[in-house]
Motif scaffolding. Sequence first.
Motif, PDB file in Angstrom:
ATOM      1  N   LEU A   1     -43.008  -5.075  -9.637  1.00  0.00           N
ATOM      2  CA  LEU A   1     -41.961  -4.056  -9.605  1.00  0.00           C
ATOM      3  C   LEU A   1     -41.205  -4.006 -10.929  1.00  0.00           C
ATOM      4  O   LEU A   1     -40.903  -2.923 -11.434  1.00  0.00           O
ATOM      5  N   LEU A   2     -40.899  -5.161 -11.500  1.00  0.00           N
ATOM      6  CA  LEU A   2     -40.191  -5.196 -12.788  1.00  0.00           C
ATOM      7  C   LEU A   2     -41.019  -4.563 -13.902  1.00  0.00           C
ATOM      8  O   LEU A   2     -40.472  -3.914 -14.790  1.00  0.00           O
ATOM      9  N   GLU A   3     -42.329  -4.748 -13.849  1.00  0.00           N
ATOM     10  CA  GLU A   3     -43.195  -4.183 -14.887  1.00  0.00           C
ATOM     11  C   GLU A   3     -43.180  -2.662 -14.869  1.00  0.00           C
ATOM     12  O   GLU A   3     -43.344  -2.030 -15.898  1.00  0.00           O
ATOM     13  N   LYS A   4     -42.979  -2.064 -13.707  1.00  0.00           N
ATOM     14  CA  LYS A   4     -42.945  -0.600 -13.613  1.00  0.00           C
ATOM     15  C   LYS A   4     -41.711  -0.030 -14.288  1.00  0.00           C
ATOM     16  O   LYS A   4     -41.722   1.065 -14.784  1.00  0.00           O
ATOM     17  N   ASP A   5     -40.613  -0.778 -14.253  1.00  0.00           N
ATOM     18  CA  ASP A   5     -39.382  -0.453 -14.977  1.00  0.00           C
ATOM     19  C   ASP A   5     -38.857   0.955 -14.698  1.00  0.00           C
ATOM     20  O   ASP A   5     -38.596   1.736 -15.605  1.00  0.00           O
ATOM     21  N   THR A   6     -38.713   1.282 -13.415  1.00  0.00           N
ATOM     22  CA  THR A   6     -38.064   2.536 -13.025  1.00  0.00           C
ATOM     23  C   THR A   6     -36.839   2.187 -12.187  1.00  0.00           C
ATOM     24  O   THR A   6     -36.706   1.048 -11.701  1.00  0.00           O
ATOM     25  N   LYS A   7     -35.978   3.138 -11.983  1.00  0.00           N
ATOM     26  CA  LYS A   7     -34.796   2.889 -11.154  1.00  0.00           C
ATOM     27  C   LYS A   7     -35.215   2.567  -9.716  1.00  0.00           C
ATOM     28  O   LYS A   7     -34.638   1.679  -9.085  1.00  0.00           O
ATOM     29  N   LEU A   8     -36.219   3.279  -9.218  1.00  0.00           N
ATOM     30  CA  LEU A   8     -36.670   3.033  -7.849  1.00  0.00           C
ATOM     31  C   LEU A   8     -37.228   1.624  -7.709  1.00  0.00           C
ATOM     32  O   LEU A   8     -36.857   0.903  -6.775  1.00  0.00           O
ATOM     33  N   THR A   9     -38.091   1.200  -8.628  1.00  0.00           N
ATOM     34  CA  THR A   9     -38.645  -0.144  -8.513  1.00  0.00           C
ATOM     35  C   THR A   9     -37.568  -1.200  -8.737  1.00  0.00           C
ATOM     36  O   THR A   9     -37.607  -2.264  -8.116  1.00  0.00           O
ATOM     37  N   SER A  10     -36.598  -0.908  -9.577  1.00  0.00           N
ATOM     38  CA  SER A  10     -35.481  -1.842  -9.759  1.00  0.00           C
ATOM     39  C   SER A  10     -34.720  -2.012  -8.447  1.00  0.00           C
ATOM     40  O   SER A  10     -34.371  -3.136  -8.056  1.00  0.00           O
ATOM     41  N   MET A  11     -34.452  -0.926  -7.769  1.00  0.00           N
ATOM     42  CA  MET A  11     -33.739  -1.009  -6.494  1.00  0.00           C
ATOM     43  C   MET A  11     -34.579  -1.759  -5.453  1.00  0.00           C
ATOM     44  O   MET A  11     -34.034  -2.486  -4.617  1.00  0.00           O
ATOM     45  N   MET A  12     -35.896  -1.610  -5.525  1.00  0.00           N
ATOM     46  CA  MET A  12     -36.769  -2.347  -4.617  1.00  0.00           C
ATOM     47  C   MET A  12     -36.692  -3.850  -4.902  1.00  0.00           C
ATOM     48  O   MET A  12     -36.712  -4.661  -3.976  1.00  0.00           O
ATOM     49  N   VAL A  13     -36.589  -4.222  -6.170  1.00  0.00           N
ATOM     50  CA  VAL A  13     -36.413  -5.633  -6.532  1.00  0.00           C
ATOM     51  C   VAL A  13     -35.095  -6.139  -5.960  1.00  0.00           C
ATOM     52  O   VAL A  13     -35.039  -7.217  -5.355  1.00  0.00           O
ATOM     53  N   PHE A  14     -34.029  -5.379  -6.130  1.00  0.00           N
ATOM     54  CA  PHE A  14     -32.725  -5.800  -5.608  1.00  0.00           C
ATOM     55  C   PHE A  14     -32.771  -5.960  -4.090  1.00  0.00           C
ATOM     56  O   PHE A  14     -32.157  -6.861  -3.532  1.00  0.00           O
ATOM     57  N   GLU A  15     -33.498  -5.087  -3.438  1.00  0.00           N
ATOM     58  CA  GLU A  15     -33.635  -5.144  -1.984  1.00  0.00           C
ATOM     59  C   GLU A  15     -34.305  -6.447  -1.546  1.00  0.00           C
ATOM     60  O   GLU A  15     -34.011  -6.983  -0.486  1.00  0.00           O
ATOM     61  N   LYS A  16     -35.200  -6.966  -2.381  1.00  0.00           N
ATOM     62  CA  LYS A  16     -35.896  -8.219  -2.067  1.00  0.00           C
ATOM     63  C   LYS A  16     -35.013  -9.454  -2.247  1.00  0.00           C
ATOM     64  O   LYS A  16     -35.319 -10.516  -1.732  1.00  0.00           O
TER      65      LYS A  16
END
Length: 183
Positions: A97-112
């Motif tokens: 998710l971090l490698e994708k570096d988008t706001k959506l993937t960032s929020m998915m990381v935070f959700e985890k």
Amino acid sequence: ELYFLIEHQTKVDYSMAYRIFNYCLEIIRSVVENKKINRIAYKYPRIVPIVIYTGANKWNVKTNFSNTQKTYEGYEKYKINLNYKLIDINKFSKTELLEKDTKLTSMMVFEKCKTKEELKSEIVEMLLRAQSKQRIKWIQQLIQYVFADKLGEDGNKILEILEKGEMSYEIRSCQRHLRRFFL
């Protein structure tokens, strides 16, 4: 007319296909009611339904409405074929998710993130990976308005580093200060 219907789910919902079907109908109904259309030539809008699942349990729900309908021999072609795209964050590692570096993937990381320490670590990691001032500003706003209570003093320290001026000179300078305090 293209619409993206995005539904965020934290729990498995076996009525999801039905709910998506209803949401799509409501979008179409709203479009039709708000336009004066020639019903002979009109084409209804395309809707792309997406379910983002962030729950802990495995998502084992049908993603096509037709699979939830009763089957009658000879009437298969009358099933309503409406799919939704499932994005299950449990299938992605934080690194992916971090490698994708988008706001959506960032929020998915935070959700985890389950603990304050995990959240702090991921925020610092994102700031260290940030390539633009806009990205750092966005993360700064998240710290101020979304994660302030959870991060507490650590959040204040990150904000202090970002606001002191290190940020305004150069991204790399800000990242050096973050490494010094948090790594």
